[in-house]
Design a protein around this motif. Structure first.
Motif, PDB file in Angstrom:
ATOM      1  N   THR A   1       0.948  -1.227  -0.145  1.00  0.00           N
ATOM      2  CA  THR A   1       0.028   0.041  -0.369  1.00  0.00           C
ATOM      3  C   THR A   1       0.768   1.155  -0.111  1.00  0.00           C
ATOM      4  O   THR A   1       0.554   2.325  -1.034  1.00  0.00           O
ATOM      5  N   GLY A   2       2.256   0.635   0.716  1.00  0.00           N
ATOM      6  CA  GLY A   2       2.648   2.691   0.701  1.00  0.00           C
ATOM      7  C   GLY A   2       3.598   2.624  -0.459  1.00  0.00           C
ATOM      8  O   GLY A   2       3.555   3.691  -1.421  1.00  0.00           O
TER       9      GLY A   2
ATOM     10  N   SER B   1       2.307   2.265  -3.433  1.00  0.00           N
ATOM     11  CA  SER B   1       1.105   2.818  -3.904  1.00  0.00           C
ATOM     12  C   SER B   1       0.490   4.641  -3.911  1.00  0.00           C
ATOM     13  O   SER B   1       0.987   4.976  -4.625  1.00  0.00           O
ATOM     14  N   GLN B   2       0.590   4.771  -2.702  1.00  0.00           N
ATOM     15  CA  GLN B   2       0.583   5.670  -1.781  1.00  0.00           C
ATOM     16  C   GLN B   2       1.504   7.026  -2.528  1.00  0.00           C
ATOM     17  O   GLN B   2       1.770   7.759  -2.893  1.00  0.00           O
TER      18      GLN B   2
ATOM     19  N   VAL C   1       1.473   8.066  -6.279  1.00  0.00           N
ATOM     20  CA  VAL C   1       0.152   8.459  -6.393  1.00  0.00           C
ATOM     21  C   VAL C   1       1.260   9.960  -5.801  1.00  0.00           C
ATOM     22  O   VAL C   1       0.025  11.375  -6.480  1.00  0.00           O
ATOM     23  N   GLY C   2       1.781   9.684  -4.611  1.00  0.00           N
ATOM     24  CA  GLY C   2       2.415  10.878  -4.426  1.00  0.00           C
ATOM     25  C   GLY C   2       2.555  12.037  -5.376  1.00  0.00           C
ATOM     26  O   GLY C   2       3.585  13.384  -4.989  1.00  0.00           O
TER      27      GLY C   2
ATOM     28  N   ASP D   1       1.068  15.624  -5.782  1.00  0.00           N
ATOM     29  CA  ASP D   1       1.670  16.393  -4.627  1.00  0.00           C
ATOM     30  C   ASP D   1       2.148  17.266  -4.798  1.00  0.00           C
ATOM     31  O   ASP D   1       1.984  19.130  -4.145  1.00  0.00           O
TER      32      ASP D   1
END
Length: 227
Positions: A63-64, A66-67, A70-71, A74
């Motif tokens: 999950t990290g 994927s985050q 997507v980051g 930011d």
């Protein structure tokens, strides 16, 4: 005659113990069921909480990634300005009227993102390696406890057999003593040896129950439930 009979009894007891010991060792090897052992290992990997913890850590690590991927967004900031077409601003005159979209980029944050993604992927690798390592450790642990359980079974069979043979010898000596063919000391020594074998059997029963409990702790179920 008494000396010969006493010597015969001693040899008989030692012979029975040695013979039963050899048979128990052979039986333990023959009792190993590798197909059943694989079922025990699979059951432990399915039920043991530590395995589930390792699996959860791996999911979190994925999950990290994927985050972190997507980051990338930011680093970008989007905004818009609305200027009415019929408005007049003498302080900050606008060339364009209507909606105006602007996008800004945080260079520092943008340059850090590749390292964040790489770090997240390495976290997945670490979680996977930890799980693989624990799977190997758990497999070896189940094997050791399974072999200990079989050893305890063999030991109990040994002690039970020794008691049966000892009871037979004591009955024979009791009959001989009542007929005056042997001394009370010889009969008493055989009886004492039989009592000792009874104590050994109790210890073997405890060892078997302990080995079974230790194995079932890893399995999460009773051995009787695994066919």
């Amino acid at each position: 005659m008494y000396i010969k009979l006493k010597l015969f009894v001693v040899v008989l007891f030692f012979g029975l113990i040695c013979s039963l010991s050899l048979r128990a060792q052979e039986t333990m090897i023959n009792d190993i069921n590798y197909q059943y052992l694989e079922k025990l290992i699979a059951t432990a990997k399915k039920n043991y909480p530590q395995v589930k913890l390792m699996e959860s850590n791996l999911v979190i690590a994925k999950t990290g990634v994927s985050q972190a991927t997507v980051g990338w967004l930011d680093a970008f900031t989007a905004s818009y300005i609305y200027s009415p077409r019929n408005s007049l601003n003498l302080i900050t005159p606008n060339i364009f009227n209507g909606y105006q979209l602007s996008i800004s980029v945080n260079i520092g944050q943008f340059l850090r993102k590749p390292f964040a993604v790489k770090s997240a992927k390495e976290s997945v690798n670490i979680a996977r390696y930890q799980k693989e390592e624990y799977d190997l450790s758990l497999t070896a642990q189940v094997k050791r406890l399974y072999f200990s359980y079989l050893s305890a079974q063999a030991e109990l069979r040994l002690r039970s057999g020794a008691i049966v043979d000892g009871e037979t010898a004591v009955k024979q000596l009791k009959y001989s003593f009542q007929k005056g063919e042997t001394t009370f000391q010889t009969y008493n020594e055989a009886l004492t040896s039989l009592y000792q074998q009874g104590g050994y059997k109790v210890q073997a029963e405890l060892s078997l129950l302990t080995a079974k409990t230790n194995l079932e702790e890893l399995l999460g179920v009773k051995l009787e439930d695994i066919k």
